[in-house]
Every structure is written in C-alpha cells, then in structure tokens.
Design a protein around this motif. Structure first.
Motif, mmCIF file in Angstrom:
data_model
loop_
_atom_site.group_PDB
_atom_site.id
_atom_site.type_symbol
_atom_site.label_atom_id
_atom_site.label_comp_id
_atom_site.label_asym_id
_atom_site.label_seq_id
_atom_site.Cartn_x
_atom_site.Cartn_y
_atom_site.Cartn_z
ATOM 1 N N GLN A 177 0.831 -1.163 0.139
ATOM 2 C CA GLN A 177 0.071 0.058 -0.011
ATOM 3 C C GLN A 177 0.815 1.314 -0.004
ATOM 4 N N LEU A 178 2.213 1.051 0.250
ATOM 5 C CA LEU A 178 3.130 2.284 0.456
ATOM 6 C C LEU A 178 3.875 2.127 -0.656
ATOM 7 N N ALA A 179 4.075 1.070 -1.555
ATOM 8 C CA ALA A 179 5.054 1.045 -2.473
ATOM 9 C C ALA A 179 4.590 1.432 -3.869
ATOM 10 N N GLN A 180 5.666 2.348 -4.390
ATOM 11 C CA GLN A 180 5.380 2.864 -5.857
ATOM 12 C C GLN A 180 5.106 1.708 -6.931
ATOM 13 N N ILE A 181 5.931 0.437 -6.689
ATOM 14 C CA ILE A 181 6.018 -0.704 -7.572
ATOM 15 C C ILE A 181 6.013 -1.969 -6.527
ATOM 16 N N SER A 182 5.000 -2.768 -6.804
ATOM 17 C CA SER A 182 5.267 -4.122 -6.117
ATOM 18 C C SER A 182 5.061 -5.041 -7.430
ATOM 19 N N PHE A 183 5.991 -6.319 -6.917
ATOM 20 C CA PHE A 183 6.006 -7.224 -7.800
ATOM 21 C C PHE A 183 5.591 -8.717 -6.715
ATOM 22 N N SER A 184 4.505 -9.168 -7.164
ATOM 23 C CA SER A 184 3.992 -10.401 -6.223
ATOM 24 C C SER A 184 4.351 -11.854 -6.871
ATOM 25 N N SER A 185 4.955 -12.682 -6.240
ATOM 26 C CA SER A 185 5.333 -13.793 -6.966
ATOM 27 C C SER A 185 4.595 -14.925 -6.117
ATOM 28 N N ARG A 186 4.503 -15.783 -7.093
ATOM 29 C CA ARG A 186 3.720 -17.130 -6.462
ATOM 30 C C ARG A 186 4.844 -17.901 -5.887
ATOM 31 N N ILE A 187 4.506 -18.454 -4.707
ATOM 32 C CA ILE A 187 5.547 -19.136 -3.899
ATOM 33 C C ILE A 187 5.118 -20.398 -3.211
ATOM 34 N N VAL A 188 3.848 -21.075 -3.577
ATOM 35 C CA VAL A 188 3.437 -22.242 -2.985
ATOM 36 C C VAL A 188 4.259 -23.383 -3.741
ATOM 37 N N VAL A 189 4.574 -24.350 -3.217
ATOM 38 C CA VAL A 189 5.256 -25.505 -3.621
ATOM 39 C C VAL A 189 5.029 -26.786 -2.646
ATOM 40 N N PRO A 190 5.171 -27.960 -3.162
ATOM 41 C CA PRO A 190 4.833 -29.334 -2.048
ATOM 42 C C PRO A 190 5.843 -29.061 -1.167
ATOM 43 N N SER A 191 5.878 -28.353 -0.144
ATOM 44 C CA SER A 191 6.658 -28.311 0.889
ATOM 45 C C SER A 191 6.114 -27.308 2.047
ATOM 46 N N ALA A 192 6.816 -27.779 3.328
ATOM 47 C CA ALA A 192 6.487 -27.019 4.482
ATOM 48 C C ALA A 192 6.873 -25.622 4.235
ATOM 49 N N TRP A 193 7.891 -25.457 3.348
ATOM 50 C CA TRP A 193 8.340 -24.146 3.218
ATOM 51 C C TRP A 193 8.028 -23.349 1.979
ATOM 52 N N ASP A 194 7.913 -22.194 1.927
ATOM 53 C CA ASP A 194 7.588 -21.391 0.582
ATOM 54 C C ASP A 194 8.809 -21.411 -0.396
ATOM 55 N N SER A 195 8.649 -21.376 -1.769
ATOM 56 C CA SER A 195 9.861 -21.267 -2.628
ATOM 57 C C SER A 195 10.023 -19.794 -2.778
ATOM 58 N N ALA A 196 11.483 -19.605 -3.063
ATOM 59 C CA ALA A 196 12.090 -18.451 -3.303
ATOM 60 C C ALA A 196 12.369 -18.239 -4.777
ATOM 61 N N ALA A 197 11.994 -19.406 -5.618
ATOM 62 C CA ALA A 197 12.540 -19.575 -6.814
ATOM 63 C C ALA A 197 12.132 -18.249 -7.792
ATOM 64 N N THR A 198 10.852 -18.124 -7.782
ATOM 65 C CA THR A 198 10.217 -16.960 -8.634
ATOM 66 C C THR A 198 10.808 -15.678 -8.332
ATOM 67 N N PRO A 199 10.580 -15.169 -7.143
ATOM 68 C CA PRO A 199 11.392 -13.974 -6.796
ATOM 69 C C PRO A 199 12.702 -13.915 -6.984
ATOM 70 N N LEU A 200 13.401 -14.939 -6.949
ATOM 71 C CA LEU A 200 15.002 -14.989 -7.326
ATOM 72 C C LEU A 200 15.294 -14.867 -8.863
ATOM 73 N N LEU A 201 14.355 -15.280 -9.458
ATOM 74 C CA LEU A 201 14.215 -14.914 -10.750
ATOM 75 C C LEU A 201 14.278 -13.587 -11.251
ATOM 76 N N LEU A 202 13.217 -12.761 -10.933
ATOM 77 C CA LEU A 202 12.802 -11.637 -10.710
ATOM 78 C C LEU A 202 14.024 -10.612 -10.379
ATOM 79 N N LEU A 203 14.806 -10.828 -9.168
ATOM 80 C CA LEU A 203 15.638 -10.089 -8.786
ATOM 81 C C LEU A 203 17.052 -10.289 -9.770
ATOM 82 N N GLU A 204 17.231 -11.551 -10.258
ATOM 83 C CA GLU A 204 18.353 -11.754 -11.187
ATOM 84 C C GLU A 204 18.186 -10.973 -12.338
ATOM 85 N N THR A 205 16.897 -11.041 -12.816
ATOM 86 C CA THR A 205 16.549 -10.373 -14.122
ATOM 87 C C THR A 205 16.735 -8.771 -13.883
ATOM 88 N N MET A 206 16.612 -8.284 -12.800
ATOM 89 C CA MET A 206 16.584 -6.832 -12.264
ATOM 90 C C MET A 206 18.061 -6.500 -12.517
#
Length: 290
Positions: free
Chosen positions: A228-257
């Motif tokens: 609500q405060l951010a000028q730009i937001s990037f929402s990543s899907r993070i659900v995988v078959p694990s007790a932990w969320d996945s960082a793969a998609t946000p990592l893809l975005l930041l490496e592209t950045m």
C-alpha cells in the motif's frame, strides 16, 4: 501483456485491495490450496477459511459469479484446460524418476509459479523499477526479513558491484533506525517481505515513505501490507509441495533486475568491475590457473 482469460486466482488477486478483512482471509485460504480448496461444498470452504457462509457467498459475487455453483463450474473448466495444456503433458523433468516423484512435482509447481507470476507483471513497471535501481543520483537501500534477508543480501552483493551509493539495511529493528537518518526524498528502497509479514519491515517502510523515499516491493501472491506504500510491487507465486515457501520466482525476478540494471549502467559498471578484479588480484582472494 496477453489477453488470456482471467483465472479465478487472477480475479482474486485483482480484488484483494477491495475485500473486507474476512474476505481477505477467505481469499488467502483459497489461494493457498488452489484449486483444491474450491472443489468441495461451500460450507467446507467456509470452515477451512474460518469465515461465515455468507462471507463466501459475497466473495463469489465480488469475483463476478452469480453463485457458488457457477464459481465451481468455472474452476472445473480451468482444471480441464490445464489437463490439456502442453506443460501438463511434458516428459518428466527427472527422466529417471516417476512423474509423481518430488523432483518432478516440485519442478512442476515452480514452473507454474513462474508462469503465473510473469503473467501478472507489467513489463513497463519492471523497466521503471530497474531504472529507479540504476539511478545513482539516488541512494539505494535494500532490506529483507527473517528469511528474505538472503534475497536482499544476494541483490545487494551484485548491486554493490554495479553502482555506488548503496546500503544493505540489517533487518534487526534495533539497528535499522540509524540507516534512516540520512534518507532523502527520492531515495529508493527495495524491500523483500513474504508471508509471514514482519511488523518491523512495515514500520521501516512507513518511516522511509514518510521521508519521501520511493519503495519497490518484492512480495508474494497475497501481498505484504507494504504494497500500500510501494510505488511498484512485484507479487510472486511461492507455494510448492513443501512446508516451506519457494524463493525460486522472486529470485528469478531479482536476477533479471540485476541484468537489466547492469545494462543500464554498463559504462560505469565495467569500470567498477575492472577495479574490483584488480583488488581481487592484489589480495589473492581467488586461485588463478594461468
């Protein structure tokens, strides 16, 4: 951007800001177990989300359906379409493992996350964010949380080579107020905040925003309150078959950045890289085989 029909997941994410607290709780429950959560009776969905039956009925109408049966019909059509999708028919990623093996199930989930995430991102917003991160006239601050600090550190390590005037804010609340002392209007904050959203991160964002800083947020599909405060937001899907969320998609975005900012600043970045390599040679940090 494509003109593909909106999925129920897409509709929910577009409506998030306009939902009541109970409806947002229901939305999070649906998305977390999507699409299985919508296949049972209405009462079961309400119970799982710990909301009332009328809340489910209102939510379905807000999504553009005449009622819960129509909502379920659309969901089943999505499932049929997915079954016909070439992605669903591909050879297993790990050829020596059965299709139900965790290697293949996890990979399928990550690829699906990437596909849905990229379908929601406006390339112009991404270009704007990269230009903000590349602007050396503005100080760049990078901050993560208890888990996402690893993403923040990864981005900082690369950006530190690419450009000057950059600070990695440690996520502990007893140290970050010091970093805010020198924040000027127009400075840029890149913030990582995934569920469970951290109060310290929100407070830091509020204080930075109050000082006139511009915020770029990397968050999940349910979106941190910081959006609500951010000028730009990037929402990543993070659900995988694990007790932990996945960082793969946000990592893809930041490496592209990183790649995009490097291109925008290549003249100066090349000089910085050469100077850094010279220092590496002097310190003999890396082995050389020539």
């Amino acid at each position: 951007m494509t003109d593909a029909p909106l999925t129920i997941s897409d509709r929910i994410q577009r409506q998030l800001d306009d939902l009541t607290r109970a409806e947002r709780q229901l939305a999070h429950s649906i998305l977390e177990n999507y699409p299985a959560s919508g296949l049972g009776p209405l009462s079961a969905l309400a119970k799982d989300a710990q909301v009332s039956v009328p809340t489910v009925a209102r939510m379905v109408q807000k999504l553009g359906f005449n009622g819960y049966p129509e909502f379920q019909t659309e969901l089943r059509e999505e499932l049929k379409a997915k079954a016909k999708d070439p992605i669903a028919k591909h050879d297993t990623w790990a050829g020596g493992a059965p299709s139900g093996h965790i290697l293949n199930r996890f990979t399928d989930a990550v690829i699906d996350n990437i596909r849905h995430t990229l379908g929601q991102i406006d390339p112009q917003d991404f270009d704007t964010a990269c230009a903000m991160a590349a602007n050396t006239k503005r100080h760049l601050f990078i901050v993560g949380g208890r888990v996402t600090h690893t993403l923040a550190e990864y981005l900082f390590l690369h950006m530190q080579v690419i450009r000057p005037r950059i600070t990695h804010i440690q996520s502990t609340s007893n140290t970050w107020p010091h970093y805010l002392l020198d924040v000027k209007p127009g400075d840029v904050f890149i913030i990582f905040d995934m569920r469970r959203y951290e109060n310290n991160t929100l407070k830091l964002a509020e204080m930075a925003h109050a000082k006139g800083a511009k915020l770029i947020l990397f968050t999940d599909q349910w979106r941190s309150p910081v959006h609500q405060l951010a000028q730009i937001s990037f929402s990543s899907r993070i659900v995988v078959p694990s007790a932990w969320d996945s960082a793969a998609t946000p990592l893809l975005l930041l490496e592209t950045m990183v790649a995009a900012v490097q291109d925008l600043t290549w003249g100066d970045t090349k000089d910085r890289m050469e100077a850094l390599e010279d220092m590496f040679d002097q310190t003999k940090l890396f082995r050389k085989f020539t």
